[in-house]
Design a protein around this motif. Structure first.
Motif, short mmCIF file in Angstrom:
data_model
loop_
_atom_site.label_atom_id
_atom_site.label_comp_id
_atom_site.label_asym_id
_atom_site.label_seq_id
_atom_site.Cartn_x
_atom_site.Cartn_y
_atom_site.Cartn_z
N GLY A 139 -6.36 -4.42 2.93
CA GLY A 139 -5.36 -3.54 1.88
C GLY A 139 -4.15 -4.17 2.27
N LYS A 140 -3.58 -4.05 3.65
CA LYS A 140 -2.13 -4.26 3.92
C LYS A 140 -1.81 -5.97 3.41
CE LYS A 140 -1.40 -1.03 7.37
NZ LYS A 140 -1.17 -0.80 8.94
N LEU A 141 -2.52 -6.68 3.70
CA LEU A 141 -2.41 -8.35 3.44
C LEU A 141 -2.39 -8.50 2.03
CD1 LEU A 141 -4.74 -10.02 6.12
CD2 LEU A 141 -2.02 -9.83 5.91
N TYR A 142 -3.20 -7.73 1.14
CA TYR A 142 -3.37 -8.00 -0.24
C TYR A 142 -2.78 -7.07 -1.22
CZ TYR A 142 -6.04 -12.06 1.01
OH TYR A 142 -6.23 -13.56 1.86
N ASN A 143 -1.91 -6.04 -0.35
CA ASN A 143 -1.18 -5.01 -1.29
C ASN A 143 -2.15 -4.28 -2.00
OD1 ASN A 143 0.91 -3.62 -1.67
ND2 ASN A 143 1.86 -4.93 -3.40
N CYS A 144 -3.30 -3.74 -1.48
CA CYS A 144 -4.12 -2.92 -2.20
C CYS A 144 -4.63 -1.71 -1.65
CB CYS A 144 -5.11 -3.76 -2.84
SG CYS A 144 -6.47 -4.50 -2.03
N THR A 145 -5.07 -0.89 -2.26
CA THR A 145 -5.75 0.51 -1.26
C THR A 145 -7.21 0.21 -1.29
OG1 THR A 145 -3.73 1.75 -1.84
CG2 THR A 145 -5.77 2.76 -1.16
N PRO A 146 -7.94 -0.03 -0.28
CA PRO A 146 -9.37 -0.20 -0.31
C PRO A 146 -10.14 1.25 -0.62
CG PRO A 146 -8.45 -1.01 1.91
CD PRO A 146 -7.55 -0.42 1.19
N GLY A 147 -11.10 1.20 -1.57
CA GLY A 147 -11.73 2.30 -1.73
C GLY A 147 -11.39 2.76 -3.34
N THR A 148 -10.36 1.88 -3.80
CA THR A 148 -10.02 2.19 -5.19
C THR A 148 -10.53 1.13 -6.24
OG1 THR A 148 -7.87 0.79 -4.87
CG2 THR A 148 -7.75 3.30 -4.37
N CYS A 162 -10.73 -2.71 -4.16
CA CYS A 162 -9.36 -2.75 -3.46
C CYS A 162 -8.48 -3.20 -4.80
CB CYS A 162 -9.20 -3.75 -2.44
SG CYS A 162 -8.01 -3.32 -1.35
N GLY A 163 -7.78 -2.41 -5.46
CA GLY A 163 -7.14 -2.78 -6.62
C GLY A 163 -8.30 -2.98 -7.83
N GLU A 201 -17.19 6.18 2.00
CA GLU A 201 -15.59 5.88 2.02
C GLU A 201 -15.29 4.24 2.10
OE1 GLU A 201 -15.68 7.42 6.20
OE2 GLU A 201 -16.81 8.13 4.32
N LEU A 202 -16.36 3.45 2.87
CA LEU A 202 -16.26 1.96 2.95
C LEU A 202 -16.95 1.22 2.07
CD1 LEU A 202 -16.83 2.16 7.04
CD2 LEU A 202 -14.68 1.99 5.83
N GLY A 203 -17.31 1.96 1.11
CA GLY A 203 -17.76 1.35 -0.11
C GLY A 203 -19.47 1.04 0.24
N GLU A 204 -20.19 -0.06 -0.50
CA GLU A 204 -21.31 -0.22 -0.40
C GLU A 204 -21.79 -1.16 0.80
OE1 GLU A 204 -24.98 -2.61 -2.78
OE2 GLU A 204 -23.14 -2.34 -3.95
#
Length: 109
Positions: free
Chosen positions: A100-109, A64-65, A37-40
């Motif tokens: 994700g909060k700073l760049y307005n995206c959801t990590p893992g997407t 993220c996005g 869930e944290l990516g590669e």
């Protein structure tokens, strides 16, 4: 801590190159894989490098996005008696959420 965001195909190729390099180094130092869930990514204790003063390392490439992102965290030490790999994994989790909060995206997407 360092984070990268690379736009376009050239940027994405650069992130893939960096992650391949990190994976090679961390594997040689008995690194451990991060949860999917944290990516590669991996965490490792790397003592023989130009950044030997910060041997505890964790790196992850994650979506993220629309683009992949990458975060590297290097630490000089961890608290005695702590599980360094577990702590580095949790730091990565916190860093991705903050990203994700700073760049307005959801990590893992």
């Amino acid at each position: 801590m360092n984070w990268l965001q690379a736009d376009g195909e050239t940027g994405q190729e650069h992130l893939r190159f960096l992650m391949t390099d990190r994976r090679s180094v961390y594997t040689r130092h008995s690194g451990v894989e991060l949860p999917t869930e944290l990516g590669e990514g991996m965490a490792a204790y790397v003592t023989n490098s130009p950044l030997a003063d910060q041997p505890y390392r964790v790196s992850a490439k994650f979506g993220c996005g629309d683009e992949d992102r990458m975060i590297d965290i290097y630490l000089a030490q961890v608290a005695k008696g702590r599980d360094a790999f577990k702590d580095m994994t949790e730091l990565m989790r916190i860093a991705q959420k903050r990203y994700g909060k700073l760049y307005n995206c959801t990590p893992g997407t």
